[in-house]
Structures are given as structure tokens and as C-alpha cells.
Design a protein around this motif. Structure first.
Motif, short mmCIF file in Angstrom:
data_model
loop_
_atom_site.label_atom_id
_atom_site.label_comp_id
_atom_site.label_asym_id
_atom_site.label_seq_id
_atom_site.Cartn_x
_atom_site.Cartn_y
_atom_site.Cartn_z
N ASP A 166 -1.83 -0.45 7.45
CA ASP A 166 -0.55 -0.61 8.14
C ASP A 166 0.24 -1.79 7.58
O ASP A 166 1.47 -1.71 7.41
N ARG A 169 1.72 -0.85 4.19
CA ARG A 169 2.84 0.09 4.36
C ARG A 169 4.09 -0.67 4.81
O ARG A 169 5.19 -0.43 4.31
N ARG A 170 3.92 -1.55 5.78
CA ARG A 170 5.08 -2.33 6.26
C ARG A 170 5.64 -3.20 5.14
O ARG A 170 6.87 -3.34 5.01
N ALA A 172 5.59 -2.66 1.88
CA ALA A 172 6.36 -1.84 0.94
C ALA A 172 7.70 -1.45 1.53
O ALA A 172 8.75 -1.52 0.87
N ARG A 173 7.69 -1.03 2.79
CA ARG A 173 8.95 -0.64 3.42
C ARG A 173 9.90 -1.81 3.56
O ARG A 173 11.13 -1.63 3.46
N ALA A 210 -2.08 3.15 0.35
CA ALA A 210 -0.99 2.98 1.31
C ALA A 210 0.28 2.52 0.61
O ALA A 210 1.39 3.01 0.90
N VAL A 211 0.15 1.58 -0.33
CA VAL A 211 1.32 1.10 -1.08
C VAL A 211 1.90 2.21 -1.94
O VAL A 211 3.11 2.49 -1.92
N ASP A 213 1.45 5.55 -1.91
CA ASP A 213 1.97 6.71 -1.20
C ASP A 213 3.29 6.40 -0.49
O ASP A 213 4.22 7.22 -0.48
N THR A 214 3.39 5.20 0.10
CA THR A 214 4.62 4.82 0.78
C THR A 214 5.78 4.71 -0.20
O THR A 214 6.88 5.24 0.04
N ALA A 215 5.55 4.01 -1.30
CA ALA A 215 6.61 3.84 -2.30
C ALA A 215 7.04 5.19 -2.86
O ALA A 215 8.24 5.48 -2.99
N ALA A 217 6.85 8.08 -1.49
CA ALA A 217 7.59 8.85 -0.48
C ALA A 217 9.06 8.45 -0.43
O ALA A 217 9.92 9.26 -0.10
N TRP A 218 9.33 7.19 -0.77
CA TRP A 218 10.70 6.68 -0.79
C TRP A 218 11.33 6.76 -2.18
O TRP A 218 12.40 6.21 -2.42
#
Length: 413
Positions: A166, A169-170, A172-173, A210-211, A213-215, A217-218
Motif C-alpha cells: 500500500d 502504491r501511494r 507512485a501515485r 506494486a510500484v 503495476d501501479t505505474a 496502469a497510469w
């Protein structure tokens, strides 16, 4: 429309590494900030307006502006000089970085990829450059690099400590929210961490995933500070887009990178720059670790090249820094060229980075439609990467920002 015709030049770019020939006795037509035409001088002049401004480069070689893919304009290594940068207040830091951006542009580096800058000042700098208030290169940036608690670079405001799925992910966002073009994550130790080793793993697989996949996705790519082969292999399997440094690669992991399309920015300078360390007052423990890693670092780079990994130019040292008779960007390129040759080095400094940045429709070659980001020198860059030591003319977006006389004498622009 502002129209300029550049003559008296030979045009070469990174496509030479893919078989393209340079254009001799060439001309380049620039309209506003873009290249409108390029080819043999007689043909381009025949298609251009007689009222266009003429620039005669006196026999120079013209290439695209260089792209430095590992830049820190707010770098502060351990030591006295680094402490001075850390002590700058926000206003002083902004001016310090703006001065570095100007110096970088004048070296012929027309695009940079920042991979960890303090206090998100890189976003303000990018806006100022884009608005024309500050001279500097085009900026692609990761914002603050993501690091585990106590991990590599945690001491500075150019990183953000995150832990767990978590938290990463936060993190990266948060960089994407600030305007990051890519994400940088520290997945191992390095040469500048007092309480770590180069091969210290610093993230678990689920955190790396997590990093990444999050990046993704964006729509952002991910690059990782990484030294040891095992950690790099794990990240590559998870979809990592680029490795910074790669101090301890093996042929097997290099082959995996090549198969997965993971690029390498080797930053060879950081393990062979004692003069720079002495100038900054870098402590002995860091110098020993860095310089001691040099032989394996070079072997790792050679393994990557042999495996077919995409290798890209990045200095880590400030790109404009005066070092060993030139600037850090050119010195790094010379080190790379000793292994990959000058044509591939030109590709690694121009078209390769543009492709990684997904900006090759705008940057990286001397072709119609691309930004008129051009540099000129008197020696042939396809014969030797040291030709870039002689950059004497720089254009960014159709505007001449540096113009010096040719080696023979008279000023041409």
C-alpha cells in the motif's frame, strides 16, 4: 512563421547505428520550433523561401541534441559540497537548479530525464523552462524516487520513504499526481549509502510489483536504481522497464533483460570519478566502495552489450560538470563508446532515449516534424564520440542558444 535555413554542414543521427548514411553538403529548414525539411543543400534551398534567415555552420557536423537519461540537478553526495546543497533554502535551490539547467543546455544536452530531485523543485523548473522564463533542456522527470525506510538515498528530500504494498502504491501515485513522467524506485543498496552495500536487497517482490503495476496502469514506465544481478532479475521478471547502474550484472541476467526489453543506463562515470569525489569532499568510505566497484561495473556493461540490451546515456554526475577535459555527459559517452563504438554511442545519446521516453515522434533524429534541437561540432561524431568535446553551436526549438566560431576562425551564427 520564423524560418531558418542551416547550411554548411553534414547531418548525422542515431539512425547511423541502423544503417543510415549521413547527409553531406546538407541543409536543414527550420520553421518555428520544428524541422520542416532536411537533405542535400541544393534540394532544401530550392524548396525554401529566399527570405529565410541563413545560418552557415562552416562545415560542421550536426546531430540531434544529446539526451541525458540519468540526471540529478539537485545532487548532494555525502561530503562538504553535498552538505552545502542540502542547506539551500527552497528559493536558493530553485536558482541553483536553474543555473544547472542553463549549463546543461549549453553543453549540447537538450533533453534530460531527472531521476530524483529535491522537494519537487523539478516540476517548477520544468514549467519555467517550458514557459521560456528559464533556459534549459526539455525535462522528463520522476519527481522523488521511492525508497524503503532507511533505504538508498533516504536521507534527502529527493526520495520518499514507503513501505509495504500500500505504501509503495501511494508513493507512485503521489509522484504521478505531482506530474511525474516516469517512476524511479530504489530496489537495492548503492555506493552512497553509509549503512548498506551495493548488493543489499531493499524491496520485497510484492513491493516491487506494486510500484511497477501501479505505474504501468497510469501509463508510466519504471526505472530502478539497482546493483546486484539477483535483485535485477526479480524486477525484470515483474516488468521493470529500465535499470540504473547495474553494477553486478551477469550474462544470464543481461540476457533476461534483452529478452524482456529492459534498458540499461550504466552510469559508468560513478565508479571511475575520483577527481569529482575529491572536488566535492566525498568521504573515503564512499570513494573506496565506488572506485572498487569499477572493474565489475565495466564487465557488467560489456555483458549487457553482448546480450543485446538497449543501453542509454546517463551520467549521474550533473550533466554539465567539468570533468577530465570535457563535461560529464560527453565523458560518459566516451566510456560507453569504448565498448559500443561511436555510431551506437550516438544512438544511445539520442534516438534510443527518445524511444524509451516515447518521444521519438518529437526528439532524437534530424527529420521533418521533430523539434529543431540541434548541435554542431567540427569533428565527425561517427568517427569518435570525443567529437562532442567540440560542441560549439546549440539550437533548441529553433532558437540558437550557443554560437561559437568554427575552429578555422569566423563566427557563423
Amino acid at each position: 512563421m520564423n524560418t531558418v535555413v542551416i547550411t554548411g554542414c553534414t547531418v548525422a543521427d542515431g539512425r547511423a547505428a541502423e544503417g543510415a548514411s549521413p547527409v553531406t553538403d546538407a541543409a536543414i529548414l527550420v520553421q518555428d520550433d520544428r524541422i520542416a525539411d532536411v537533405g542535400p543543400r541544393r534540394d532544401v534551398l530550392g524548396r525554401s523561401s529566399p527570405d529565410a534567415t541563413r545560418i552557415d555552420l562552416g562545415g560542421a557536423y550536426v546531430t540531434p541534441g544529446l539526451v541525458n537519461m540519468h540526471t540529478h540537478l539537485s545532487l548532494s553526495l555525502p561530503g562538504t559540497a553535498g552538505d552545502q546543497v542540502k542547506d539551500l533554502n527552497p528559493y536558493e535551490l530553485a536558482l541553483y537548479m536553474a543555473d544547472g539547467a542553463r549549463r546543461t543546455l549549453h553543453c549540447g544536452v537538450t533533453t534530460v530525464r531527472c531521476v530524483a530531485e529535491k522537494d519537487h523543485a523539478d516540476f517548477a523548473l520544468r514549467r519555467a523552462i517550458d514557459a521560456g522564463r528559464v533556459p534549459g533542456p526539455r525535462v522528463f522527470t520522476a519527481g522523488r524516487a521511492l525508497v524503503c525506510t532507511g533505504g538508498h538515498g533516504h536521507e534527502g528530500t529527493d526520495t520518499l520513504e514507503c513501505d509495504g504494498v500500500d505504501g509503495l502504491r501511494r508513493g507512485a501515485r503521489a509522484q504521478i499526481k505531482a506530474g511525474a513522467d516516469l517512476i524511479k524506485v530504489m530496489i537495492s543498496g548503492g555506493i552512497a549509502g553509509r549503512h548498506e552495500a551495493i548488493d543489499t536487497p531493499q524491496l520485497f517482490a510484492d513491493e516491487m510489483a506494486a510500484v511497477i503495476d501501479t505505474a504501468h496502469a497510469w501509463g508510466r514506465k519504471v526505472t530502478a536504481h539497482a546493483g546486484p544481478a539477483a535483485v535485477i532479475a526479480q524486477a525484470v521478471e515483474l516488468g521493470l522497464d529500465c535499470v540504473e547502474h547495474g553494477y553486478q550484472l551477469t550474462p544470464e541476467v543481461a540476457a533476461l533483460m534483452a529478452a524482456r526489453g529492459t534498458a540499461l543506463v550504466p552510469t559508468l562515470l560513478v565508479t571511475r570519478c575520483k577527481e569529482f569525489f575529491d572536488e566535492l569532499g566525498v568521504p573515503e568510505w564512499m570513494q573506496c566502495r565506488s572506485l572498487g566497484a569499477g572493474p565489475a561495473h565495466l564487465e557488467s556493461f560489456a555483458a549487457a552489450v553482448a546480450a543485446g540490451v538497449e543501453v542509454l546515456l546517463g551520467s549521474d554526475m550533473p550533466p554539465y560538470w567539468s570533468f577530465e577535459g570535457t563535461n560529464a555527459t560527453v565523458r560518459e559517452l566516451e566510456h560507453m563508446a569504448e565498448v559500443i563504438g561511436p555510431a551506437r554511442a550516438l544512438y544511445a545519446a539520442t534516438l534510443g532515449p527518445a524511444r524509451w521516453l516515447r518521444a521519438d515522434a518529437d526528439l532524437g533524429t534530424v527529420e521533418p516534424g521533430r523539434y529543431a534541437d540541434l548541435i554542431a561540432m567540427d569533428e565527425d561524431p561517427l568517427a569518435s564520440a570525443s567529437a562532442f568535446r567540440g560542441v560549439r553551436w546549440v539550437m533548441k526549438g529553433g532558437q540558437v542558444v550557443r554560437a561559437e566560431a568554427a575552429a578555422g576562425g569566423r563566427r557563423h551564427a
